[in-house]
Design a protein around this motif. Structure first.
Motif, PDB file in Angstrom:
ATOM      1  N   GLY A   1       0.549  -1.119  -0.085  1.00 23.07           N
ATOM      2  CA  GLY A   1      -0.121  -0.043  -0.101  1.00 23.07           C
ATOM      3  C   GLY A   1       0.862   1.170  -0.110  1.00 23.07           C
ATOM      4  N   ILE A   2       2.087   1.247   0.376  1.00 23.81           N
ATOM      5  CA  ILE A   2       2.998   2.362   0.075  1.00 23.81           C
ATOM      6  C   ILE A   2       3.044   2.855  -1.245  1.00 23.81           C
ATOM      7  N   GLY A   3       2.813   4.325  -1.283  1.00 25.83           N
ATOM      8  CA  GLY A   3       2.756   4.896  -2.464  1.00 25.83           C
ATOM      9  C   GLY A   3       1.435   5.221  -2.757  1.00 25.83           C
ATOM     10  N   HIS A   4       0.599   4.709  -2.185  1.00 28.24           N
ATOM     11  CA  HIS A   4      -1.062   5.071  -2.676  1.00 28.24           C
ATOM     12  C   HIS A   4      -1.382   5.801  -1.517  1.00 28.24           C
ATOM     13  N   GLN A   5      -2.231   6.980  -1.843  1.00 33.22           N
ATOM     14  CA  GLN A   5      -2.704   7.839  -0.810  1.00 33.22           C
ATOM     15  C   GLN A   5      -4.286   7.263  -0.410  1.00 33.22           C
ATOM     16  N   ASP A   6      -4.805   7.645   0.688  1.00 31.37           N
ATOM     17  CA  ASP A   6      -5.959   7.077   1.500  1.00 31.37           C
ATOM     18  C   ASP A   6      -6.929   7.695   0.751  1.00 31.37           C
ATOM     19  N   PRO A   7      -8.177   7.133   0.326  1.00 35.74           N
ATOM     20  CA  PRO A   7      -9.144   7.443  -0.286  1.00 35.74           C
ATOM     21  C   PRO A   7     -10.249   8.431   0.664  1.00 35.74           C
ATOM     22  N   GLY A   8     -10.264   7.898   1.943  1.00 36.45           N
ATOM     23  CA  GLY A   8     -10.946   8.528   2.905  1.00 36.45           C
ATOM     24  C   GLY A   8     -10.205   9.966   3.438  1.00 36.45           C
ATOM     25  N   ALA A   9      -9.047  10.067   3.608  1.00 40.26           N
ATOM     26  CA  ALA A   9      -8.296  11.197   3.969  1.00 40.26           C
ATOM     27  C   ALA A   9      -8.254  12.301   2.703  1.00 40.26           C
ATOM     28  N   THR A  10      -8.374  11.554   1.425  1.00 45.13           N
ATOM     29  CA  THR A  10      -8.831  12.289   0.238  1.00 45.13           C
ATOM     30  C   THR A  10      -9.991  13.165   0.137  1.00 45.13           C
ATOM     31  N   SER A  11     -11.145  12.222   0.454  1.00 45.23           N
ATOM     32  CA  SER A  11     -12.370  12.714   0.356  1.00 45.23           C
ATOM     33  C   SER A  11     -12.818  13.676   1.446  1.00 45.23           C
ATOM     34  N   PHE A  12     -12.162  13.485   2.705  1.00 39.89           N
ATOM     35  CA  PHE A  12     -12.270  14.689   3.540  1.00 39.89           C
ATOM     36  C   PHE A  12     -11.646  15.818   3.018  1.00 39.89           C
ATOM     37  N   THR A  13     -10.408  15.900   2.677  1.00 36.02           N
ATOM     38  CA  THR A  13      -9.642  16.970   2.249  1.00 36.02           C
ATOM     39  C   THR A  13     -10.668  17.787   1.032  1.00 36.02           C
ATOM     40  N   MET A  14     -11.183  16.951   0.294  1.00 40.98           N
ATOM     41  CA  MET A  14     -12.042  17.579  -0.744  1.00 40.98           C
ATOM     42  C   MET A  14     -13.374  18.414  -0.258  1.00 40.98           C
ATOM     43  N   MET A  15     -13.687  17.746   1.100  1.00 40.06           N
ATOM     44  CA  MET A  15     -14.815  18.517   1.908  1.00 40.06           C
ATOM     45  C   MET A  15     -14.285  19.850   2.412  1.00 40.06           C
ATOM     46  N   LEU A  16     -13.288  19.882   2.938  1.00 35.44           N
ATOM     47  CA  LEU A  16     -12.734  20.975   3.661  1.00 35.44           C
ATOM     48  C   LEU A  16     -12.382  22.105   2.469  1.00 35.44           C
ATOM     49  N   GLN A  17     -11.928  21.609   1.455  1.00 39.05           N
ATOM     50  CA  GLN A  17     -11.490  22.587   0.264  1.00 39.05           C
ATOM     51  C   GLN A  17     -12.534  23.104  -0.186  1.00 39.05           C
ATOM     52  N   THR A  18     -13.693  22.557  -0.392  1.00 38.52           N
ATOM     53  CA  THR A  18     -14.909  22.954  -0.725  1.00 38.52           C
ATOM     54  C   THR A  18     -15.498  23.913   0.255  1.00 38.52           C
ATOM     55  N   ALA A  19     -15.544  23.774   1.456  1.00 37.73           N
ATOM     56  CA  ALA A  19     -16.046  24.838   2.589  1.00 37.73           C
ATOM     57  C   ALA A  19     -15.082  25.926   2.149  1.00 37.73           C
ATOM     58  N   GLU A  20     -13.969  25.892   2.382  1.00 40.48           N
ATOM     59  CA  GLU A  20     -12.785  27.113   2.077  1.00 40.48           C
ATOM     60  C   GLU A  20     -13.285  27.822   0.909  1.00 40.48           C
ATOM     61  N   LYS A  21     -13.566  27.505  -0.093  1.00 36.23           N
ATOM     62  CA  LYS A  21     -13.980  28.131  -1.335  1.00 36.23           C
ATOM     63  C   LYS A  21     -15.190  28.849  -1.384  1.00 36.23           C
ATOM     64  N   TYR A  22     -16.181  28.065  -0.508  1.00 37.90           N
ATOM     65  CA  TYR A  22     -17.610  28.981  -0.196  1.00 37.90           C
ATOM     66  C   TYR A  22     -17.256  30.169   0.681  1.00 37.90           C
ATOM     67  N   LEU A  23     -16.440  29.977   1.522  1.00 35.79           N
ATOM     68  CA  LEU A  23     -16.297  30.934   2.479  1.00 35.79           C
ATOM     69  C   LEU A  23     -15.529  31.948   1.993  1.00 35.79           C
TER      70      LEU A  23
END
Length: 213
Positions: free
Chosen positions: A191-213
């Motif tokens: 699994g080394i070299g592959h990013q975690d999907p859950g960490a990625t989806s959470f980050t997308m959520m935070l990025q979206t909130a930041e854009k709105y604000l």
């Protein structure tokens, strides 16, 4: 302060983002998971968006308390999202809702307190902590960075930006980690070299909130 209407709009846009990135999130899950993270998350947020549409049609959006909003999102994700993502994200949103009951607006410190409760809920539900290649590897750094930035100068936008940067760095860091929880733990060092999907989806959520604000 941010009101209930704005929170619902942000969550609705988060749903749009998750649905838009469904294939990417699923592809991330292919080497280390069940190859369904994006599919499941998109299904869950499609249902969340339907709830928001029903509120709009019934003209009850303005009446929704923040506690009810987050609890509804959480319960919907638990019931509609398969795998571990539904229970974990559902727990996070429901824990946030518990701290925001009876409120129609919240301050940033109140958001941080609710977010912390959500992060703690994920850790308890998943019996996990950081450095285990999970969504917590993005959530915890984001929470800490937002707290530190806000305490420094009380600038909400700067705090959100710091949180997003920390989450993005956390996602990148998951590439170096060996998973010890969930299906990803089965592949071990592969699994080394592959990013975690859950960490990625959470980050997308935070990025979206930041854009709105």
């Amino acid at each position: 302060m941010i009101c209930n209407i704005e929170v619902i709009k942000i969550l609705d846009r988060i749903g749009d983002k998750i649905i838009e990135e469904k294939d990417f999130l699923t592809e991330l899950d292919r080497p280390i998971g069940d190859n369904d993270h994006g599919i499941n998350m998109a299904k869950g947020f499609t249902e969340v968006k339907k709830v928001f549409e029903t509120w709009e049609e019934n003209e009850t959006t303005e009446n929704q308390e923040l506690g009810s909003v987050f609890k509804t999102v959480g319960m919907t994700l638990v019931s509609k999202v398969g795998g571990s993502s539904g229970p974990l994200y559902g727990t996070a949103f429901m824990k946030m809702g518990m701290l925001l009951g009876g409120k129609k607006e919240m301050s940033f410190p109140e958001f941080l307190a609710a977010f912390q409760a959500g992060v703690e809920g994920v850790g308890q539900r998943g019996r996990s902590t950081t450095e285990e290649k999970t969504m917590l590897d993005a959530m915890v750094p984001a929470l800490n960075a937002m707290k530190e930035a806000y305490e420094a100068d009380k600038d909400v936008k700067a705090a959100f930006t710091a949180g997003v940067k920390a989450a993005e760095a956390g996602v990148e860091h998951t590439k170096d980690l060996i998973a010890t929880k969930g299906r990803a733990s089965y592949v071990g060092e592969r699994g080394i070299g592959h990013q975690d999907p859950g960490a990625t989806s959470f980050t997308m959520m935070l990025q979206t909130a930041e854009k709105y604000l």
